[in-house]
Scaffold this motif. Structure first.
Motif, PDB file in Angstrom:
ATOM      1  N   MET A 106      29.294 109.450  75.391  1.00 38.88           N
ATOM      2  CA  MET A 106      30.088 109.640  76.671  1.00 38.88           C
ATOM      3  C   MET A 106      31.401 108.466  76.816  1.00 38.88           C
ATOM      4  O   MET A 106      32.160 108.910  76.996  1.00 38.88           O
TER       5      MET A 106
ATOM      6  N   THR B 267      25.634  97.741  67.090  1.00 43.70           N
ATOM      7  CA  THR B 267      25.973  97.903  65.821  1.00 43.70           C
ATOM      8  C   THR B 267      27.601  98.392  65.432  1.00 43.70           C
ATOM      9  O   THR B 267      28.142  98.808  66.397  1.00 43.70           O
TER      10      THR B 267
ATOM     11  N   VAL C 206      25.394 102.756  78.650  1.00 38.44           N
ATOM     12  CA  VAL C 206      24.360 102.581  77.871  1.00 38.44           C
ATOM     13  C   VAL C 206      23.089 103.474  78.653  1.00 38.44           C
ATOM     14  O   VAL C 206      23.460 104.018  79.668  1.00 38.44           O
TER      15      VAL C 206
HETATM   16  N1  LIG Z   1      26.057 112.347  77.214  1.00 35.40           N
HETATM   17  C1  LIG Z   1      26.250 113.034  78.278  1.00 35.40           C
HETATM   18  O1  LIG Z   1      26.748 114.197  78.279  1.00 35.40           O
HETATM   19  C2  LIG Z   1      25.960 112.319  79.351  1.00 35.40           C
HETATM   20  C3  LIG Z   1      25.994 112.997  80.637  1.00 35.40           C
HETATM   21  C4  LIG Z   1      25.977 112.212  81.782  1.00 35.40           C
HETATM   22  C5  LIG Z   1      25.529 110.853  81.808  1.00 35.40           C
HETATM   23  N2  LIG Z   1      25.257 110.221  80.429  1.00 35.40           N
HETATM   24  C6  LIG Z   1      24.944 108.917  80.735  1.00 35.40           C
HETATM   25  O2  LIG Z   1      25.726 108.037  79.846  1.00 35.40           O
HETATM   26  C7  LIG Z   1      24.907 106.912  79.343  1.00 35.40           C
HETATM   27  C8  LIG Z   1      25.418 106.958  77.831  1.00 35.40           C
HETATM   28  O3  LIG Z   1      24.925 108.220  77.146  1.00 35.40           O
HETATM   29  P1  LIG Z   1      25.610 108.774  75.730  1.00 35.40           P
HETATM   30  O4  LIG Z   1      25.177 110.115  75.434  1.00 35.40           O
HETATM   31  O5  LIG Z   1      26.920 108.472  75.527  1.00 35.40           O
HETATM   32  O6  LIG Z   1      24.465 107.873  74.860  1.00 35.40           O
HETATM   33  P2  LIG Z   1      24.585 107.381  73.268  1.00 35.40           P
HETATM   34  O7  LIG Z   1      25.385 108.093  72.506  1.00 35.40           O
HETATM   35  O8  LIG Z   1      23.108 107.015  73.017  1.00 35.40           O
HETATM   36  O9  LIG Z   1      25.259 106.023  73.358  1.00 35.40           O
HETATM   37  C9  LIG Z   1      24.576 104.795  74.027  1.00 35.40           C
HETATM   38  C10 LIG Z   1      25.493 103.566  73.518  1.00 35.40           C
HETATM   39  O10 LIG Z   1      24.820 102.493  74.027  1.00 35.40           O
HETATM   40  C11 LIG Z   1      24.828 101.270  72.847  1.00 35.40           C
HETATM   41  N3  LIG Z   1      23.927 100.239  73.217  1.00 35.40           N
HETATM   42  C12 LIG Z   1      22.604 100.049  72.961  1.00 35.40           C
HETATM   43  N4  LIG Z   1      22.088  99.099  73.355  1.00 35.40           N
HETATM   44  C13 LIG Z   1      22.980  98.471  73.930  1.00 35.40           C
HETATM   45  C14 LIG Z   1      23.221  97.111  74.375  1.00 35.40           C
HETATM   46  N5  LIG Z   1      22.335  96.328  74.509  1.00 35.40           N
HETATM   47  N6  LIG Z   1      24.587  96.620  74.711  1.00 35.40           N
HETATM   48  C15 LIG Z   1      25.548  97.450  74.544  1.00 35.40           C
HETATM   49  N7  LIG Z   1      25.520  98.817  74.078  1.00 35.40           N
HETATM   50  C16 LIG Z   1      24.319  99.201  73.668  1.00 35.40           C
HETATM   51  C17 LIG Z   1      24.620 102.162  71.708  1.00 35.40           C
HETATM   52  O11 LIG Z   1      24.892 101.461  70.699  1.00 35.40           O
HETATM   53  P3  LIG Z   1      24.052 101.775  69.099  1.00 35.40           P
HETATM   54  O12 LIG Z   1      24.688 103.035  68.656  1.00 35.40           O
HETATM   55  O13 LIG Z   1      24.669 100.542  68.176  1.00 35.40           O
HETATM   56  O14 LIG Z   1      22.746 101.681  69.452  1.00 35.40           O
HETATM   57  C18 LIG Z   1      25.573 103.464  71.765  1.00 35.40           C
HETATM   58  O15 LIG Z   1      26.585 103.200  71.382  1.00 35.40           O
HETATM   59  C19 LIG Z   1      23.698 107.247  79.743  1.00 35.40           C
HETATM   60  O16 LIG Z   1      23.218 106.424  80.655  1.00 35.40           O
HETATM   61  C20 LIG Z   1      23.458 108.506  79.872  1.00 35.40           C
HETATM   62  O17 LIG Z   1      22.598 108.954  81.029  1.00 35.40           O
HETATM   63  C21 LIG Z   1      25.499 110.876  79.480  1.00 35.40           C
END
Ligand SMILES: NC(=O)c1ccc[n+]([C@@H]2O[C@H](COP(=O)([O-])OP(=O)(O)OC[C@H]3O[C@@H](n4cnc5c(N)ncnc54)[C@H](OP(=O)(O)O)[C@@H]3O)[C@@H](O)[C@H]2O)c1
Length: 275
Positions: free
Chosen positions: A15, A39, A72
């Motif tokens: 996202m 990372t 996150v």
């Molecule tokens: N994807 C969607 O379509 C969507 C839709 C609506 C809402 N959301 C919301 O958006 C948020 C992110 O979703 P996403 O799909 O982008 O997830 P994602 O691809 O898993 O990304 C999560 C990110 O958070 C990082 N992270 C983990 N621990 C951390 C820490 N302690 N400090 C800083 N960064 C950290 C991860 O880093 P590493 O890779 O280094 O572990 C990764 O870069 C979630 O809360 C989700 O509910 C997503």
């Protein structure tokens, strides 16, 4: 676009990457954007692709920025915010934007500070292809100028819908967060039916996807025609479409849709208590 604010993304996943990509395409200066994650892998990709600032230190990104976008997973939000609160005071008064599902403004303020300006948002997956729909709710501390800035950032990946009551975000979750899956289910069911009538999986997929994309485009291009009229316009009396529609209505499609959406709202309400 307002382009004088430094924006830090905490989390550099799917996202955050699509928001950053949308902002850069919209002309947001790369040097004002920061991304932080534990990372380097995703940070390196973002740095190479968009020439933004990257760091493995959340505190550094937060200290550098005017606006902090928490990107996150919801289950990590507690840890990430309490580390910030324990180890830094740089963030106080800065605007925070959460894109995590199910984490309330009250919870975020309890982790950061009581009067922390927060915009809670609910984007959906089509934001990944710049066709998103984001629901947004500002806490009372958020200024009009900040609302404009956040609106423009989210508009970089689709459209926005601001709500006056935070509980309305749960309706938005049912309406746009979860609904791509409803459409996929409908398309999947159509595909199975077409395969059952002798077509290959690939042919069936193409038939369904083209019909879905074309129908959505007709809705978009005819904002003055309501949905029922669009449907009636392609439903000749006594024809094939009329027969299919009659079957859907008789089988209670509308009621099923309503019950399913209410179930999504109830689940969203329950999930608010988890994080
Ligand atoms: N994807 C969607 O379509 C969507 C839709 C609506 C809402 N959301 C919301 O958006 C948020 C992110 O979703 P996403 O799909 O982008 O997830 P994602 O691809 O898993 O990304 C999560 C990110 O958070 C990082 N992270 C983990 N621990 C951390 C820490 N302690 N400090 C800083 N960064 C950290 C991860 O880093 P590493 O890779 O280094 O572990 C990764 O870069 C979630 O809360 C989700 O509910 C997503």
């Amino acid at each position: 676009m307002i382009t004088n604010k430094k924006i830090a993304f905490i989390g550099a996943g799917n996202m955050a990457s699509s928001l950053i990509g949308g902002m850069i395409t919209d002309g947001y200066p790369a040097e004002l954007i920061y991304a932080a994650s534990p990372t380097r892998t995703r940070l390196d990709i973002l740095e190479e692709k968009f020439a933004i600032n990257t760091t493995q230190d959340n505190h550094f990104a937060v200290a550098a920025a005017d606006i902090i976008i928490l990107a996150v997973k919801p289950q990590l939000m507690g840890d990430v915010c309490s580390h910030l609160a324990e180890q830094s005071s740089d963030y106080r008064g800065k605007l925070f934007v959460s894109i995590a599902a199910g984490v309330t403004v009250e919870r975020l303020q309890s982790l950061l500070a009581d009067n922390q300006p927060i915009v809670r948002t609910m984007p959906n997956t089509p934001a990944l292809v710049q066709k998103g729909m984001t629901g947004l709710f500002p806490s009372p501390e958020v200024s009009d100028e900040d609302i404009k800035t956040i609106d423009q950032i989210m508009m970089a990946v689709g459209k926005t819908c601001w709500v006056d009551n935070e509980s309305d975000l749960n309706t938005i979750i049912a309406a746009t967060g979860s609904s791509p899956a409803y459409f996929f289910l409908f398309m999947e069911a159509m595909q199975e039916s077409i395969i059952g009538m002798g077509f290959t999986q690939q042919q069936a997929r193409e038939l369904v996807q083209q019909a879905a994309a074309g129908s959505a485009e007709l809705v978009i291009q005819n904002p003055h025609i309501d949905l029922a009229t669009l449907r009636q316009n392609v439903t000749s009396k006594g024809g094939t479409t009329a027969e299919a529609i009659r079957t859907f209505e008789e089988q209670g499609l509308r009621e099923t849709v309503n019950t399913a959406m209410q179930a999504a709202v109830s689940r969203a309400e329950a999930m608010q208590k988890l994080f």
